[in-house]
Design an enzyme around this catalytic site. Structure first.
Site, mmCIF file in Angstrom:
data_model
loop_
_atom_site.group_PDB
_atom_site.id
_atom_site.type_symbol
_atom_site.label_atom_id
_atom_site.label_comp_id
_atom_site.label_asym_id
_atom_site.label_seq_id
_atom_site.Cartn_x
_atom_site.Cartn_y
_atom_site.Cartn_z
ATOM 1 N N GLY A 1 11.853 -28.535 -67.131
ATOM 2 C CA GLY A 1 11.853 -29.984 -67.356
ATOM 3 C C GLY A 1 12.861 -30.399 -68.416
ATOM 4 O O GLY A 1 13.469 -29.553 -69.093
ATOM 5 N N ASP A 2 13.100 -31.717 -68.509
ATOM 6 C CA ASP A 2 14.006 -32.299 -69.514
ATOM 7 C C ASP A 2 15.439 -31.800 -69.387
ATOM 8 O O ASP A 2 16.176 -31.723 -70.376
ATOM 9 C CB ASP A 2 13.495 -32.023 -70.946
ATOM 10 C CG ASP A 2 12.136 -32.632 -71.190
ATOM 11 O OD1 ASP A 2 11.835 -33.673 -70.583
ATOM 12 O OD2 ASP A 2 11.374 -32.056 -71.988
ATOM 13 N N LYS B 1 17.626 -34.934 -65.811
ATOM 14 C CA LYS B 1 17.506 -35.505 -64.455
ATOM 15 C C LYS B 1 17.744 -37.008 -64.464
ATOM 16 O O LYS B 1 18.362 -37.558 -63.564
ATOM 17 C CB LYS B 1 16.112 -35.208 -63.865
ATOM 18 C CG LYS B 1 15.810 -33.732 -63.712
ATOM 19 C CD LYS B 1 14.384 -33.505 -63.228
ATOM 20 C CE LYS B 1 13.334 -33.897 -64.237
ATOM 21 N NZ LYS B 1 13.292 -33.078 -65.463
ATOM 22 N N ASN C 1 3.709 -38.225 -67.486
ATOM 23 C CA ASN C 1 4.044 -37.041 -68.295
ATOM 24 C C ASN C 1 5.570 -36.889 -68.355
ATOM 25 O O ASN C 1 6.101 -36.266 -69.264
ATOM 26 C CB ASN C 1 3.392 -35.756 -67.737
ATOM 27 C CG ASN C 1 3.579 -35.583 -66.233
ATOM 28 O OD1 ASN C 1 4.039 -36.478 -65.534
ATOM 29 N ND2 ASN C 1 3.206 -34.427 -65.716
ATOM 30 N N GLY D 1 9.498 -38.046 -68.837
ATOM 31 C CA GLY D 1 10.273 -38.979 -69.662
ATOM 32 C C GLY D 1 11.720 -38.784 -69.303
ATOM 33 O O GLY D 1 12.292 -37.742 -69.605
ATOM 34 N N HIS D 2 12.307 -39.738 -68.597
ATOM 35 C CA HIS D 2 13.686 -39.612 -68.129
ATOM 36 C C HIS D 2 14.557 -40.597 -68.897
ATOM 37 O O HIS D 2 14.333 -41.806 -68.836
ATOM 38 C CB HIS D 2 13.762 -39.879 -66.615
ATOM 39 C CG HIS D 2 12.978 -38.880 -65.802
ATOM 40 N ND1 HIS D 2 12.792 -38.987 -64.450
ATOM 41 C CD2 HIS D 2 12.344 -37.737 -66.166
ATOM 42 C CE1 HIS D 2 12.075 -37.959 -64.024
ATOM 43 N NE2 HIS D 2 11.781 -37.189 -65.052
ATOM 44 N N GLN E 1 9.488 -33.187 -64.005
ATOM 45 C CA GLN E 1 9.219 -31.833 -64.511
ATOM 46 C C GLN E 1 10.328 -30.879 -64.017
ATOM 47 O O GLN E 1 11.448 -31.311 -63.827
ATOM 48 C CB GLN E 1 7.824 -31.353 -64.097
ATOM 49 C CG GLN E 1 6.693 -32.096 -64.796
ATOM 50 C CD GLN E 1 6.385 -33.465 -64.270
ATOM 51 O OE1 GLN E 1 6.178 -33.650 -63.079
ATOM 52 N NE2 GLN E 1 6.353 -34.451 -65.133
ATOM 53 N N VAL F 1 9.075 -38.721 -74.744
ATOM 54 C CA VAL F 1 7.883 -39.556 -74.790
ATOM 55 C C VAL F 1 6.957 -39.133 -75.926
ATOM 56 O O VAL F 1 6.478 -39.953 -76.702
ATOM 57 C CB VAL F 1 7.118 -39.454 -73.448
ATOM 58 C CG1 VAL F 1 5.848 -40.262 -73.501
ATOM 59 C CG2 VAL F 1 8.014 -39.927 -72.312
ATOM 60 N N THR F 2 6.742 -37.826 -76.052
ATOM 61 C CA THR F 2 5.766 -37.352 -77.037
ATOM 62 C C THR F 2 6.418 -37.092 -78.393
ATOM 63 O O THR F 2 5.720 -36.965 -79.407
ATOM 64 C CB THR F 2 5.114 -36.041 -76.557
ATOM 65 O OG1 THR F 2 6.155 -35.078 -76.341
ATOM 66 C CG2 THR F 2 4.346 -36.235 -75.264
ATOM 67 N N GLY F 3 7.768 -36.968 -78.431
ATOM 68 C CA GLY F 3 8.460 -36.683 -79.685
ATOM 69 C C GLY F 3 8.311 -35.234 -80.138
ATOM 70 O O GLY F 3 8.788 -34.847 -81.207
ATOM 71 N N ARG F 4 7.653 -34.405 -79.330
ATOM 72 C CA ARG F 4 7.432 -33.010 -79.731
ATOM 73 C C ARG F 4 8.760 -32.250 -79.769
ATOM 74 O O ARG F 4 9.598 -32.431 -78.880
ATOM 75 C CB ARG F 4 6.518 -32.296 -78.719
ATOM 76 C CG ARG F 4 5.083 -32.772 -78.771
ATOM 77 C CD ARG F 4 4.207 -31.969 -77.837
ATOM 78 N NE ARG F 4 4.511 -32.202 -76.427
ATOM 79 C CZ ARG F 4 3.935 -31.544 -75.434
ATOM 80 N NH1 ARG F 4 3.048 -30.596 -75.690
ATOM 81 N NH2 ARG F 4 4.240 -31.821 -74.183
ATOM 82 N N PRO F 5 8.973 -31.381 -80.801
ATOM 83 C CA PRO F 5 10.197 -30.577 -80.784
ATOM 84 C C PRO F 5 10.191 -29.655 -79.571
ATOM 85 O O PRO F 5 9.155 -29.076 -79.224
ATOM 86 C CB PRO F 5 10.127 -29.762 -82.081
ATOM 87 C CG PRO F 5 8.755 -29.933 -82.612
ATOM 88 C CD PRO F 5 8.116 -31.115 -81.957
ATOM 89 N N SER G 1 27.980 -32.483 -67.493
ATOM 90 C CA SER G 1 27.704 -33.594 -68.396
ATOM 91 C C SER G 1 28.018 -33.159 -69.814
ATOM 92 O O SER G 1 27.580 -32.094 -70.264
ATOM 93 C CB SER G 1 26.232 -33.999 -68.239
ATOM 94 O OG SER G 1 25.902 -34.959 -69.202
#
Ligand code: GDP
Ligand code: IMO
Ligand code: MG
Length: 445
Positions: A25-26, A29, A51, A53-54, A236, A312-316, A425
């Site tokens: 994920g992440d 996409k 769940n 976050g794009h 995901q 979305v969650t800001g988690r590292p 990219s």
């Protein structure tokens, strides 16, 4: 005669391309879908929920899309949330309000499947309670109630969008559901669920989304019949797929390209191409084995340069080297025709770059992805070290202008995987994108 008929049918086969995450994920996409969406009539989400976050950045504005397909940001283009998604109506209404504030009008362009399942607050509560009960072995979910909503769907007791639109039917199904949940919750946690006002709250939310609801399988298949094109937006990533990922440290839906067919009701035979998205390295959020995870110091540097914190969650995000075993597996499962490599710029300062070519376990070479996380946790990756390029890459528009070592890195990935690199990219914005000429991906634009 038979041949001529076959040729005619082939001519009218509309463009239907899936964009999938090839890692955990992440991968970027959102940026890739936003770039491609201008060449497609529809963008359609087939699995997962908020769940995801794009992130899409253009004109100095940062959009984070969770349920709404990223293609909605392209004026006049249509977007679909399919039956395979799970929808928290409050989250959807919030996302629509954010889009409206940013000047994005979705009226007449966004369609929500009448068959998608609904997430309720009790799904969130169960998600959190289950994680707490797992203690050290927790999955590290996004706490959005995704897993419990899919559990109810599979147990054939879920409530769907079409139910929300019929108040009497909804009341009955909700009452049945609450009494079942309360029996379980009281036994498990010693208290019933907090459900006061739920019926009224969801009826009000239903009023906000009623205008979006459609039979989206009919909508998409008819559009394809007319020759209109569809871009399927994965959420995901392959390694989070419920069937093929690092179970149980996965999400609860099919993230791979096959999920596009079942999640949208579009036959697999209609798919004309698959784009796999990978970072130039690897990240993962949440728990679970991660064979190429970097030592802390390297991970901190990559995390800082790549801004690797959950959208979305800001988690590292945990950071690791590129893992070609994972990408080979992803190519096979998804049928990837063209690979997009994002975040190449994050390595612009990197003196040396490691790439994992294979796995060893207890002294033996393993050629396929192990099915169990216990084995995966004991893997010793076999690395090759390649030189870095130590030059800036953002703003480069032609692959020939990339530093030689950067080109070599991309060619190495392409050769090893036997797949083209169809897009590179080098920054989060739309214009930090390179499309090598003559690629399959270029032909879809
Ligand atoms: P998704 O879930 O796959 O859509 O990916 P996310 O949006 O969660 O995470 C990708 C992050 O990387 C976002 O913050 C993007 O803006 C950013 N991003 C995408 N492509 C690039 C790139 O080429 N370079 C850099 N530096 N950032 C990128
Ligand atoms: P996008 O679409 C990265 C991860 C969670 C957790 C596991 C299960 O932005 O790439 P869940 O809440 O789905 O039950 O959590 O899956 N996860 C993601 N990781 N990107 C995502 O989405 C994710 N969606 C879920 O961190 O490890
Ligand atoms: Mg994301």
């Amino acid at each position: 005669m038979g041949c001529r008929v076959a040729a005619l049918v082939e001519n009218v086969r509309a463009k239907a391309v899936a964009v999938v995450g090839a890692q955990w994920g992440d991968e970027g996409k959102g940026k890739v879908v936003d770039y491609l969406a201008s060449s497609f009539d529809f963008t359609a989400r087939y699995a997962g929920g908020h769940n995801a976050g794009h992130t899409v950045i253009f004109n100095n504005h940062r959009y984070i899309l969770q349920l709404v397909p990223s293609g909605i940001l392209r004026p006049g283009k249509k977007a679909v949330i399919g039956a395979g998604a799970v929808v928290d109506p409050a989250a959807l209404v919030g996302e629509l309000e954010n889009l409206k504030r940013s000047g994005v009008d979705v009226r007449g362009r966004l369609f929500l499947s009448n068959r998608a399942h609904v997430i309720f607050p009790y799904h969130r509560e169960v998600d959190q309670a289950a994680e707490a009960a797992r203690g050290e072995a927790k999955i590290g979910t996004t706490s959005r109630g995704i897993g419990p909503a899919y559990e109810d769907k599979m147990a054939r007791r879920g409530i769907r969008i079409c139910d929300l639109l019929e108040p009497e039917c909804f009341r009955l199904k909700l009452e049945r559901m609450i009494s079942e949940k309360n029996a379980i919750c009281t036994a498990a946690y010693g208290h019933p669920l907090e459900t006061a006002g739920l019926f009224e709250q969801y009826l009000e939310l239903a009023a906000h989304i009623r205008g979006l609801v459609a039979d989206t399988a009919v909508l998409l298949n008819h559009a394809l019949d007319r020759g209109e094109s569809v871009l399927f937006e994965g959420a995901q990533g392959t390694m989070l797929d419920i069937d093929h990922g690092t179970y149980p440290y996965v999400t609860s839906s099919n993230a791979i390209s096959g999920g596009a067919a079942s999640g949208l009701g579009v036959p697999p035979t209609r798919l004309t191409g698959v784009v796999g998205v990978t970072k130039a390295y690897t990240t993962r959020v949440g728990s679970g084995p991660f064979p190429t995870e970097m030592p802390d110091l390297d991970a901190q540097a990559v995390r800082a340069r790549g801004k690797e914190f959950g959208a979305v969650t800001g988690r590292p995000r945990r950071c690791g080297w590129l893992d070609l075993v994972v990408l080979r597996y992803a190519k096979m499962l998804n049928g990837i025709d063209s690979l997009v490599v994002t975040k190449l710029d994050v390595f612009d300062e990197q003196p040396e770059i490691k790439v994992c070519l294979g796995y060893r376990h207890k002294g033996q070479t393993i050629s396929e992805m192990p099915p169990d996380v216990e084995t995966l946790a004991q893997i010793e990756p076999e690395y090759k070290t390649l030189p870095g390029w130590k030059k800036p890459t953002p703003g480069i528009r032609d692959v020939r202008d990339l530093p030689v070592a950067a080109r070599d890195y991309l060619s190495f990935i392409s050769d090893r995987l036997q797949v083209e690199v169809g897009m590179i990219s080098t920054g989060p914005e739309r214009d930090s994108t390179i499309i090598p000429r003559g690629s399959k991906l270029a032909a879809w634009l």
